[in-house]
Scaffold this motif. Sequence first.
Motif, PDB file in Angstrom:
ATOM      1  N   LEU A 177       0.826  -1.209   0.000  1.00 38.87           N
ATOM      2  CA  LEU A 177       0.000   0.000   0.000  1.00 38.87           C
ATOM      3  C   LEU A 177       0.861   1.261   0.000  1.00 38.87           C
ATOM      4  CD1 LEU A 177      -2.842  -1.092   2.433  1.00 38.87           C
ATOM      5  CD2 LEU A 177      -3.025  -0.668  -0.029  1.00 38.87           C
ATOM      6  N   VAL A 178       1.932   1.243   0.790  1.00 41.40           N
ATOM      7  CA  VAL A 178       2.871   2.368   0.781  1.00 41.40           C
ATOM      8  C   VAL A 178       3.493   2.485  -0.606  1.00 41.40           C
ATOM      9  CG1 VAL A 178       5.104   3.197   1.658  1.00 41.40           C
ATOM     10  CG2 VAL A 178       3.368   2.367   3.256  1.00 41.40           C
ATOM     11  N   SER A 194       1.047   3.993  -3.115  1.00 45.20           N
ATOM     12  CA  SER A 194       0.884   5.435  -2.890  1.00 45.20           C
ATOM     13  C   SER A 194       2.090   6.217  -3.394  1.00 45.20           C
ATOM     14  CB  SER A 194       0.697   5.718  -1.399  1.00 45.20           C
ATOM     15  OG  SER A 194      -0.422   5.041  -0.919  1.00 45.20           O
ATOM     16  N   THR A 195       3.273   5.721  -3.070  1.00 43.37           N
ATOM     17  CA  THR A 195       4.470   6.441  -3.502  1.00 43.37           C
ATOM     18  C   THR A 195       4.703   6.276  -5.004  1.00 43.37           C
ATOM     19  OG1 THR A 195       5.902   4.609  -2.808  1.00 43.37           O
ATOM     20  CG2 THR A 195       5.581   6.421  -1.241  1.00 43.37           C
ATOM     21  N   ILE A 212       2.289   6.427  -7.260  1.00 42.29           N
ATOM     22  CA  ILE A 212       1.465   7.490  -7.838  1.00 42.29           C
ATOM     23  C   ILE A 212       2.183   8.830  -7.702  1.00 42.29           C
ATOM     24  CG2 ILE A 212      -0.700   8.772  -7.568  1.00 42.29           C
ATOM     25  CD1 ILE A 212      -1.955   6.011  -6.768  1.00 42.29           C
ATOM     26  N   PHE A 213       2.762   9.083  -6.539  1.00 42.16           N
ATOM     27  CA  PHE A 213       3.538  10.297  -6.298  1.00 42.16           C
ATOM     28  C   PHE A 213       4.718  10.361  -7.280  1.00 42.16           C
ATOM     29  CE2 PHE A 213       7.021  12.384  -3.934  1.00 42.16           C
ATOM     30  CZ  PHE A 213       6.422  13.600  -3.628  1.00 42.16           C
ATOM     31  N   SER A 266       8.447   7.487   1.120  1.00 41.92           N
ATOM     32  CA  SER A 266       8.358   6.077   1.474  1.00 41.92           C
ATOM     33  C   SER A 266       8.979   5.787   2.833  1.00 41.92           C
ATOM     34  CB  SER A 266       9.042   5.236   0.394  1.00 41.92           C
ATOM     35  OG  SER A 266       9.059   3.889   0.748  1.00 41.92           O
ATOM     36  N   LEU A 289       6.461   6.802   5.562  1.00 39.89           N
ATOM     37  CA  LEU A 289       5.293   5.922   5.591  1.00 39.89           C
ATOM     38  C   LEU A 289       5.656   4.513   6.071  1.00 39.89           C
ATOM     39  CD1 LEU A 289       3.522   7.005   2.281  1.00 39.89           C
ATOM     40  CD2 LEU A 289       2.898   7.626   4.623  1.00 39.89           C
TER      41      LEU A 289
END
Length: 190
Positions: free
Chosen positions: A30-31, A34-35, A37-38, A70, A73
């Motif tokens: 999940l981290v 998210s990263t 996409i960033f 990252s 998180l």
Amino acid sequence: MSFIDGLMARTPAPVQRLALRHHELIKFALVGGSTMIFDMAIFYSLSLSVLEQKPVVAKVIASTLATVLSYFLNREWAFKNRGGRQTHHEVLLFFVISGMGVILQAAPLFIANNLFDVRNHASVAQLVVIDFVLGYVIGNVLQLAFRFWALRKFAFPETQGHEDQEIEALATGQVTFDENKPASQSDSIS
């Protein structure tokens, strides 16, 4: 009860056991999502504008910024129950391992651009697809596998025997999924 605890309570028992057993991998993924996409937002912003002829530089910049995000998180969520190292050692190991991951992730782009010269033979639409496949599919698979193994092994090691005790406590409901504290001491978190 937190959102995650409520979700886990409604999950079928076999899936729940699997999720509890692999909770660090799930959180790490999940981290990573998210990263990613960033990272993609920064990479495409740079590679389609100021660094149009230097996609590897754009990838390294985007990956480096995503790596900083990252760390926070992963430290505060995915691997928060691991450690045992002093913070400065942990940070150094995290960034060395992640630096190796950045190199692994950029390698397919480097090979395509420097050995096969794809930038001079493809349209902008083709380059977007090529960059995505090389940098985000192939590159991410390489770095994800390496980083998960290396971060667990070196940057966020478990204390001996702690993981088995933690899994048993999670499986028996003595610990909440989020906090990994006894349910009576659990603080509410997302």
